[in-house]
Scaffold this motif. Structure first.
Motif, PDB file in Angstrom:
ATOM      1  N   CYS A 184       0.825  -1.211   0.000  1.00 10.37           N
ATOM      2  CA  CYS A 184       0.000   0.000   0.000  1.00 10.37           C
ATOM      3  C   CYS A 184       0.857   1.258   0.000  1.00 10.37           C
ATOM      4  O   CYS A 184       1.971   1.260   0.544  1.00 10.37           O
ATOM      5  CB  CYS A 184      -0.915   0.001   1.228  1.00 10.37           C
ATOM      6  SG  CYS A 184      -2.388  -1.017   1.024  1.00 10.37           S
ATOM      7  N   LYS A 185       0.279   2.309  -0.573  1.00 17.53           N
ATOM      8  CA  LYS A 185       0.984   3.580  -0.708  1.00 17.53           C
ATOM      9  C   LYS A 185       0.094   4.714  -0.202  1.00 17.53           C
ATOM     10  O   LYS A 185      -0.433   5.496  -0.994  1.00 17.53           O
ATOM     11  CB  LYS A 185       1.364   3.787  -2.167  1.00 17.53           C
ATOM     12  CG  LYS A 185       2.239   2.670  -2.723  1.00 17.53           C
ATOM     13  CD  LYS A 185       2.333   2.724  -4.230  1.00 17.53           C
ATOM     14  CE  LYS A 185       3.207   1.592  -4.750  1.00 17.53           C
ATOM     15  NZ  LYS A 185       2.620   0.245  -4.479  1.00 17.53           N
ATOM     16  N   PRO A 186      -0.060   4.832   1.109  1.00 16.34           N
ATOM     17  CA  PRO A 186      -0.894   5.915   1.643  1.00 16.34           C
ATOM     18  C   PRO A 186      -0.243   7.268   1.416  1.00 16.34           C
ATOM     19  O   PRO A 186       0.991   7.363   1.311  1.00 16.34           O
ATOM     20  CB  PRO A 186      -0.973   5.591   3.137  1.00 16.34           C
ATOM     21  CG  PRO A 186       0.285   4.823   3.412  1.00 16.34           C
ATOM     22  CD  PRO A 186       0.538   4.006   2.176  1.00 16.34           C
ATOM     23  N   PRO A 187      -1.034   8.331   1.332  1.00 16.57           N
ATOM     24  CA  PRO A 187      -0.456   9.668   1.191  1.00 16.57           C
ATOM     25  C   PRO A 187       0.315  10.052   2.452  1.00 16.57           C
ATOM     26  O   PRO A 187      -0.023   9.632   3.559  1.00 16.57           O
ATOM     27  CB  PRO A 187      -1.666  10.568   0.976  1.00 16.57           C
ATOM     28  CG  PRO A 187      -2.814   9.810   1.562  1.00 16.57           C
ATOM     29  CD  PRO A 187      -2.507   8.359   1.339  1.00 16.57           C
ATOM     30  N   GLY A 188       1.357  10.851   2.268  1.00 17.65           N
ATOM     31  CA  GLY A 188       2.137  11.326   3.403  1.00 17.65           C
ATOM     32  C   GLY A 188       1.748  12.736   3.767  1.00 17.65           C
ATOM     33  O   GLY A 188       0.579  13.080   3.790  1.00 17.65           O
ATOM     34  N   GLY A 189       2.753  13.562   4.037  1.00 16.21           N
ATOM     35  CA  GLY A 189       2.482  14.947   4.382  1.00 16.21           C
ATOM     36  C   GLY A 189       2.636  15.201   5.864  1.00 16.21           C
ATOM     37  O   GLY A 189       2.979  14.313   6.650  1.00 16.21           O
ATOM     38  N   ALA A 227       3.545   5.829  -5.851  1.00 11.63           N
ATOM     39  CA  ALA A 227       4.811   5.201  -5.474  1.00 11.63           C
ATOM     40  C   ALA A 227       5.915   6.246  -5.421  1.00 11.63           C
ATOM     41  O   ALA A 227       6.763   6.240  -4.515  1.00 11.63           O
ATOM     42  CB  ALA A 227       5.169   4.091  -6.463  1.00 11.63           C
ATOM     43  N   VAL A 228       5.923   7.151  -6.380  1.00  8.85           N
ATOM     44  CA  VAL A 228       6.918   8.222  -6.381  1.00  8.85           C
ATOM     45  C   VAL A 228       6.731   9.092  -5.142  1.00  8.85           C
ATOM     46  O   VAL A 228       7.702   9.422  -4.446  1.00  8.85           O
ATOM     47  CB  VAL A 228       6.805   9.063  -7.669  1.00  8.85           C
ATOM     48  CG1 VAL A 228       7.796  10.220  -7.632  1.00  8.85           C
ATOM     49  CG2 VAL A 228       7.026   8.199  -8.901  1.00  8.85           C
ATOM     50  N   HIS A 229       5.493   9.465  -4.853  1.00 12.79           N
ATOM     51  CA  HIS A 229       5.220  10.281  -3.661  1.00 12.79           C
ATOM     52  C   HIS A 229       5.639   9.552  -2.387  1.00 12.79           C
ATOM     53  O   HIS A 229       6.284  10.131  -1.507  1.00 12.79           O
ATOM     54  CB  HIS A 229       3.730  10.614  -3.605  1.00 12.79           C
ATOM     55  CG  HIS A 229       3.303  11.250  -2.325  1.00 12.79           C
ATOM     56  ND1 HIS A 229       3.736  12.498  -1.935  1.00 12.79           N
ATOM     57  CD2 HIS A 229       2.498  10.795  -1.329  1.00 12.79           C
ATOM     58  CE1 HIS A 229       3.211  12.797  -0.750  1.00 12.79           C
ATOM     59  NE2 HIS A 229       2.455  11.775  -0.373  1.00 12.79           N
ATOM     60  N   ALA A 230       5.288   8.280  -2.282  1.00  9.78           N
ATOM     61  CA  ALA A 230       5.591   7.504  -1.081  1.00  9.78           C
ATOM     62  C   ALA A 230       7.094   7.430  -0.837  1.00  9.78           C
ATOM     63  O   ALA A 230       7.559   7.588   0.299  1.00  9.78           O
ATOM     64  CB  ALA A 230       5.008   6.092  -1.203  1.00  9.78           C
ATOM     65  N   THR A 231       7.863   7.206  -1.887  1.00  6.30           N
ATOM     66  CA  THR A 231       9.299   7.071  -1.698  1.00  6.30           C
ATOM     67  C   THR A 231       9.949   8.417  -1.368  1.00  6.30           C
ATOM     68  O   THR A 231      10.927   8.459  -0.604  1.00  6.30           O
ATOM     69  CB  THR A 231       9.947   6.427  -2.932  1.00  6.30           C
ATOM     70  OG1 THR A 231       9.606   7.167  -4.112  1.00  6.30           O
ATOM     71  CG2 THR A 231       9.461   4.998  -3.109  1.00  6.30           C
ATOM     72  N   CYS A 232       9.407   9.502  -1.897  1.00  4.33           N
ATOM     73  CA  CYS A 232       9.878  10.829  -1.462  1.00  4.33           C
ATOM     74  C   CYS A 232       9.563  11.028   0.021  1.00  4.33           C
ATOM     75  O   CYS A 232      10.402  11.552   0.781  1.00  4.33           O
ATOM     76  CB  CYS A 232       9.217  11.927  -2.292  1.00  4.33           C
ATOM     77  SG  CYS A 232       9.794  12.035  -3.998  1.00  4.33           S
ATOM     78  N   GLU A 233       8.380  10.606   0.445  1.00  6.16           N
ATOM     79  CA  GLU A 233       8.011  10.728   1.850  1.00  6.16           C
ATOM     80  C   GLU A 233       8.915   9.886   2.749  1.00  6.16           C
ATOM     81  O   GLU A 233       9.236  10.279   3.879  1.00  6.16           O
ATOM     82  CB  GLU A 233       6.547  10.329   2.044  1.00  6.16           C
ATOM     83  CG  GLU A 233       5.561  11.373   1.589  1.00  6.16           C
ATOM     84  CD  GLU A 233       5.613  12.617   2.467  1.00  6.16           C
ATOM     85  OE1 GLU A 233       5.303  12.522   3.667  1.00  6.16           O
ATOM     86  OE2 GLU A 233       5.978  13.693   1.938  1.00  6.16           O
TER      87      GLU A 233
END
Length: 292
Positions: free
Chosen positions: A67-72, A204-210
């Motif tokens: 799973c790839k939940p949003p970060g922030g 996936a890109v967002h998750a790995t940046c997070e």
């Protein structure tokens, strides 16, 4: 890539599901991959390990088929503490409350936190091609920042690095792997396509940046808390690193990990770059089998 293994997608709480391959017989062994990869990084050694262990090769939260939940916010969603809790829950769901643990790169950082937070769950720990996160940030100079530019690129505020990567995923992933690999032929076209395609999902890109943003913020806070409390690793620790990589060239790897451990620390450099299980599979396998 994992002949004889079964594929699982297992709920681990808070709406998160973790994908894993499971195979073999014997004591449980959890393998955690790094960036920009998936559980496929263990493909060259998982089969031989499965002759002696029940091998669980898992995708970290945010990577591969997990799973790839949003970060922030404070990036807690991708703290190594949260990512480690996923893996403890995965192993418990598979019937393994206690296990051996091997991590490479980001997976090694998750493994380090897991071993600190849940020492009761980890029998033996192997960390591949990392020094402690706080140690590496504290030693940053021009050479390190040049070689590890992604540590400073990926932590930029969303969604700047995300857009840059999504706009040229092929080039970015292939360049990253080529830059860190120092062994000809370690990656064939099939596996390169797999790693590139795993980043076609913008989440996936967002998750790995997070993951990296957490590494520069909340993870450092958790590490500082552990250090202040005098918490150290209590299980036997093996550290391996690539002789031609930046970690081995920049740090006294054994000395740095002995500062973080109250138990025996052993290890050595292998003749390769950053991707030990893929560049030097036979040597990595030999070292892991001897230690585990």
């Amino acid at each position: 890539m994992f002949e004889g293994f079964t594929s699982h997608t297992i709920p681990v709480g808070n709406g998160i599901e973790i994908a894993a391959y499971v195979g073999g017989e014997g004591p449980p062994l959890l393998l955690l991959h790094g960036y920009p990869q998936t559980r496929a990084c263990w493909r060259k050694i998982a089969g031989p390990l499965a002759k002696k262990f029940t091998v669980v090769a898992a995708d970290l939260r945010g990577y591969g088929e997990s799973c790839k939940p949003p970060g922030g916010g404070n990036h807690e969603t991708y703290s190594k503490r949260a990512m480690a809790a996923d893996q403890v829950a995965l192993m418990r769901a598979l019937g393994f409350p206690r296990f051996r643990l091997v991590g490479h790169d980001r997976g090694a950082r998750v493994a380090h936190r897991l071993a600190l937070d849940r020492a009761d769950a980890v029998e033996r720990l192997a960390l591949l091609d990392i020094c402690p996160t706080d140690t590496m940030y504290a030693a940053t100079d021009k050479a390190f920042a040049t070689a590890y530019y992604h540590w400073f690129f990926l932590i930029q505020p969303a969604d700047f690095p995300e857009r840059m990567i999504v706009n040229n995923t092929h080039r970015y992933i292939r360049h990253t792997i080529a830059s860190w690999c120092h062994t000809d032929g370690a990656f064939d076209e099939r596996i390169l396509r797999h790693y590139v395609e795993s980043f076609f999902d913008p989440m996936a890109v967002h998750a790995t940046c997070e993951d990296y943003r957490a590494g520069a913020t909340i993870d450092l806070a958790h590490d500082a808390e552990s250090d202040a409390a005098g918490r150290k690793l209590t299980m036997p620790l093996l550290v391996l690193w690539g002789e031609r990589g930046i970690v081995g060239k920049t740090f006294d790897v054994l000395a740095e990990w002995r500062k973080k451990s109250a138990a025996e620390v052993t290890g050595r450099a292998l003749d390769c770059g950053h991707f030990l299980p893929e560049e030097a599979p036979e040597e990595t396998l030999e070292a892991l089998l001897s230690f585990l």
